[in-house]
Write a protein that holds these residues in place. Structure first.
Motif, PDB file in Angstrom:
ATOM      1  N   ASN A 104      20.575  37.567 -35.746  1.00 26.22           N
ATOM      2  CA  ASN A 104      19.198  38.037 -35.930  1.00 26.22           C
ATOM      3  C   ASN A 104      18.944  38.452 -37.372  1.00 26.22           C
ATOM      4  O   ASN A 104      17.877  38.167 -37.938  1.00 26.22           O
ATOM      5  CB  ASN A 104      18.915  39.214 -34.992  1.00 26.22           C
ATOM      6  N   TYR A 134       6.742  31.398 -25.034  1.00 24.33           N
ATOM      7  CA  TYR A 134       8.102  31.889 -25.226  1.00 24.33           C
ATOM      8  C   TYR A 134       8.860  31.922 -23.897  1.00 24.33           C
ATOM      9  O   TYR A 134       8.264  31.876 -22.812  1.00 24.33           O
ATOM     10  CB  TYR A 134       8.106  33.285 -25.863  1.00 24.33           C
ATOM     11  N   THR A 175      12.651  33.901 -22.251  1.00 28.42           N
ATOM     12  CA  THR A 175      13.738  34.850 -22.503  1.00 28.42           C
ATOM     13  C   THR A 175      14.996  34.364 -21.796  1.00 28.42           C
ATOM     14  O   THR A 175      15.003  34.158 -20.580  1.00 28.42           O
ATOM     15  CB  THR A 175      13.363  36.256 -22.002  1.00 28.42           C
ATOM     16  N   TYR A 187      17.694  27.059 -29.992  1.00 30.16           N
ATOM     17  CA  TYR A 187      18.573  28.085 -30.568  1.00 30.16           C
ATOM     18  C   TYR A 187      19.955  27.881 -29.955  1.00 30.16           C
ATOM     19  O   TYR A 187      20.098  27.912 -28.733  1.00 30.16           O
ATOM     20  CB  TYR A 187      18.014  29.462 -30.206  1.00 30.16           C
ATOM     21  N   ALA A 209      13.179  33.738 -33.066  1.00 32.91           N
ATOM     22  CA  ALA A 209      14.247  34.045 -32.109  1.00 32.91           C
ATOM     23  C   ALA A 209      14.726  35.468 -32.368  1.00 32.91           C
ATOM     24  O   ALA A 209      15.000  35.845 -33.505  1.00 32.91           O
ATOM     25  CB  ALA A 209      15.406  33.068 -32.267  1.00 32.91           C
ATOM     26  N   ILE A 268      19.554  26.521 -35.548  1.00 33.48           N
ATOM     27  CA  ILE A 268      18.156  26.373 -35.143  1.00 33.48           C
ATOM     28  C   ILE A 268      17.745  24.927 -35.372  1.00 33.48           C
ATOM     29  O   ILE A 268      17.958  24.373 -36.456  1.00 33.48           O
ATOM     30  CB  ILE A 268      17.233  27.305 -35.957  1.00 33.48           C
ATOM     31  N   VAL A 324      18.065  36.454 -25.485  1.00 32.11           N
ATOM     32  CA  VAL A 324      17.417  35.890 -26.667  1.00 32.11           C
ATOM     33  C   VAL A 324      16.006  35.480 -26.270  1.00 32.11           C
ATOM     34  O   VAL A 324      15.818  34.743 -25.300  1.00 32.11           O
ATOM     35  CB  VAL A 324      18.184  34.646 -27.187  1.00 32.11           C
ATOM     36  N   LYS A 325      15.028  35.975 -27.004  1.00 33.03           N
ATOM     37  CA  LYS A 325      13.637  35.602 -26.772  1.00 33.03           C
ATOM     38  C   LYS A 325      13.266  34.544 -27.808  1.00 33.03           C
ATOM     39  O   LYS A 325      13.260  34.806 -29.002  1.00 33.03           O
ATOM     40  CB  LYS A 325      12.708  36.809 -26.900  1.00 33.03           C
ATOM     41  N   LEU A 326      12.990  33.339 -27.340  1.00 36.36           N
ATOM     42  CA  LEU A 326      12.695  32.215 -28.225  1.00 36.36           C
ATOM     43  C   LEU A 326      11.214  31.852 -28.125  1.00 36.36           C
ATOM     44  O   LEU A 326      10.727  31.523 -27.051  1.00 36.36           O
ATOM     45  CB  LEU A 326      13.562  31.013 -27.850  1.00 36.36           C
ATOM     46  N   SER A 361      11.794  23.787 -29.813  1.00 38.28           N
ATOM     47  CA  SER A 361      12.550  24.734 -30.639  1.00 38.28           C
ATOM     48  C   SER A 361      13.835  25.067 -29.889  1.00 38.28           C
ATOM     49  O   SER A 361      13.796  25.443 -28.709  1.00 38.28           O
ATOM     50  CB  SER A 361      11.732  26.005 -30.919  1.00 38.28           C
ATOM     51  N   TRP A 398       8.577  29.038 -35.160  1.00 34.85           N
ATOM     52  CA  TRP A 398       9.456  29.537 -34.114  1.00 34.85           C
ATOM     53  C   TRP A 398       9.871  30.957 -34.478  1.00 34.85           C
ATOM     54  O   TRP A 398       9.690  31.439 -35.594  1.00 34.85           O
ATOM     55  CB  TRP A 398      10.716  28.670 -34.025  1.00 34.85           C
TER      56      TRP A 398
END
Length: 246
Positions: free
Chosen positions: A75, A208, A210, A147, A245, A107, A219-221, A145, A243
């Motif tokens: 992060n 989004y 989670t 992650y 994350a 990413i 992880v919230k994308l 997107s 995006w």
């Protein structure tokens, strides 16, 4: 009778000693139990970590703490990553960030045209030069997107798929999807929350999902597409993708 018992006893002792000797000669290989982060790091650095049997000799608490540490570091590092409009001009961008200790976060952003009826993605031919414009023709598209976190031999891959349509009105979200897999095996399809499903010039559509991973952390994308400008004459829309994350 006594002589016979003595012979049986002697034979039994001989077999017992032979067995003990045989076991003594067998090499015993056992992993040292790892219960702290520093010992775990040392094992990674020395190449002594057996990822296939990690849970057998590394405590669950140590694995969770180490994974959480790498997520927090990811992060921090991602906060400094800037993917510009120019980077996404051809619809694809990938960034890999080293987190140390054989860990990384990646990413991947990808925007492609979709068949208006079939939903089949339309990819450019391999010999076709990538487009260097942000203008996209009216029609259906998909912005993905992704992650990916690799830590302690496990790869957690999380994706949000934004299926949207460009028209004279701007952008309209058709639907959103999500998918999470671990080491290539699908684990879950978290619910996608669409924050905004239509956008005219100057605004964005966004969604989004989670994702919960093994350590109990999540992880919230977020996946967004911005309508920069509409060209009704040439039936196209200028868009930028973004995006987040955390």
């Amino acid at each position: 009778m006594k002589r016979r018992c003595r012979m049986v006893f002697t034979a039994a002792m001989t077999i017992s000693l032979m067995t003990a000797t045989a076991f003594a000669e067998e090499p015993v290989t056992r992993h040292e139990r790892i219960c702290d982060i520093e010992t775990l790091r040392a094992a990674i650095e020395d190449g002594r970590l057996d990822y296939a049997n990690l849970n057998d000799y590394v405590s669950a608490e140590t694995i969770d703490t180490f994974t959480e540490e790498k997520m927090m570091l990811a992060n921090e590092k991602l906060a400094d990553v800037n993917i510009s409009e120019a980077d996404l001009a051809d619809g694809y961008e990938e960034r890999i960030i080293n987190l140390g200790d054989d860990s990384y976060v990646k990413i991947t952003l990808n925007d492609v045209e979709e068949g208006n009826d079939s939903g089949i993605e339309i990819e450019p031919a391999a010999s076709t030069a990538p487009s260097t414009t942000l203008w996209k023709d009216y029609g259906n598209r998909k912005f993905t997107s992704t992650y990916e976190l690799s830590v302690l031999g496990s790869k957690y891959r999380m994706s949000v798929y934004n299926h949207y349509t460009l028209s004279a009105a701007g952008i309209k979200v058709r639907y959103g999807e999500s998918e999470m897999d671990m080491n290539g095996i699908t684990e879950a399809y978290p619910t996608v929350v669409i924050s905004k499903n239509t956008a005219g010039a100057g605004s964005s559509v966004s969604m989004y999902a989670t994702f919960k991973i093994k350590s109990g952390k999540s992880v919230k994308l977020t996946n967004s597409v911005r309508c920069v400008q509409i060209d009704k004459t040439n039936e196209r829309v200028k868009v930028t993708q973004s995006w987040n994350a955390k």
